[in-house]
Write an enzyme that holds these catalytic residues in place. Structure first.
Site, short mmCIF file in Angstrom:
data_model
loop_
_atom_site.label_atom_id
_atom_site.label_comp_id
_atom_site.label_asym_id
_atom_site.label_seq_id
_atom_site.Cartn_x
_atom_site.Cartn_y
_atom_site.Cartn_z
N ILE A 16 -7.07 9.07 9.49
CA ILE A 16 -8.41 9.80 9.72
C ILE A 16 -9.37 9.17 10.18
CG2 ILE A 16 -9.83 10.88 8.31
CD1 ILE A 16 -7.54 12.33 8.06
N TYR A 68 0.97 -1.24 -0.04
CA TYR A 68 -0.11 -0.11 -0.10
C TYR A 68 0.85 1.14 0.10
CZ TYR A 68 -3.41 3.50 1.71
OH TYR A 68 -4.24 4.47 1.63
N GLY A 69 2.05 1.18 0.92
CA GLY A 69 2.90 2.32 0.76
C GLY A 69 3.64 2.84 -0.61
N ALA A 102 2.30 1.93 -3.39
CA ALA A 102 1.12 2.24 -4.28
C ALA A 102 0.86 3.64 -4.00
CB ALA A 102 0.11 1.45 -4.11
N LYS A 103 0.65 4.36 -2.75
CA LYS A 103 0.44 5.55 -2.75
C LYS A 103 1.58 6.33 -2.96
CE LYS A 103 -3.87 5.37 -1.33
NZ LYS A 103 -4.90 6.04 -2.18
#
Length: 238
Positions: free
Chosen positions: A175, A142-143, A145-146
């Site tokens: 969040i 995920y990291g 990809a972002k």
């Protein structure tokens, strides 16, 4: 017209409702019909909704065909970390499937959505992509990809700048009040994330709304190609 992807829940939902409250015409997409119907109802029917997997070419093509007015704002909130809700891969095939899904949901969905809507974007339009603090901490796939989304925003800003279209990336920290962790975040971990901030406060969807609305507005007309961190100081830039 403003397009908000991932608009059925969390940050996307909050941004879609905020734009609608300010008199903007909004079309929101999401993969699940239920949350989209709830969004439409919450807006009194004022927000148009379209089920759409923004990583699927056919779905994104349908989105572009649905748009019947110049696009002045695009907020791409679609994405997520599929590793949160599945067991750790036990084979190379499972590993590849997780990697492919993570890249598709975040980077591929950004690129397909932008390219599909690009011919309909008007001069002066603003694109806001969503990255993550995970890009700075190397969280699984995920990291990365972002991080790719943030890098994509830089090149896209240079590409679209001559058409007077701005592109920025908002990289948010934790969040609260979203479905991101799918109920897996413990109270202890949430407290750890709060303590990592400089101001001792967890982020809320309204914090993301405020920044997104600014980036969409004429007041941000000289801001493009930037990665703006929204994390209460949990990660600082130099």
């Amino acid at each position: 017209m403003h397009i908000v992807t991932g608009g059925g829940t969390g940050i996307g939902r909050a941004i879609a409702l905020a734009l609608h409250a300010r008199g903007k015409r909004v079309l929101a997409t999401g993969r699940r019909r239920g949350p989209l119907d709830e969004l439409a109802a919450a807006s009194g029917g004022g927000i148009a909704v379209l089920p759409c997997d923004n990583s699927a070419p056919a779905d994104v093509r349908k989105l572009a065909e649905t748009v019947d007015a110049p696009v002045t704002g695009l907020v791409h909130c679609a994405g997520g970390n599929p590793a949160i809700t599945r067991p750790h891969p036990t084979s190379l095939e499972d590993e590849k499937a997780l990697l492919d899904e993570t890249i598709a949901g975040n980077l591929t969905s950004s690129a397909l959505t932008v390219n599909a809507l690009r011919p309909q974007m008007s001069a002066g339009a603003s694109i806001v992509l969503f990255g993550s603090i995970a890009a700075e901490h190397g969280v699984g796939y995920y990291g990365p990809a972002k991080a790719a989304v943030a890098s994509y925003a830089v090149g896209l800003a240079a590409d679209l700048g001559p058409q007077d279209i701005r592109v920025n990336c908002v990289s948010s920290g934790y969040i609260a009040d979203t479905e991101f962790f799918s109920g897996t975040l413990s109270a202890e971990r949430a407290e750890q994330l709060r303590q990592q901030t400089a101001i001792g406060r967890t982020g809320t969807p309204d914090d993301a709304v405020a920044l997104a609305l600014f980036l969409l507005s004429p007041e941000a007309r000289h801001i493009t190609g930037q990665n703006l961190h929204l994390n209460g100081g949990a990660f600082t830039t130099r």
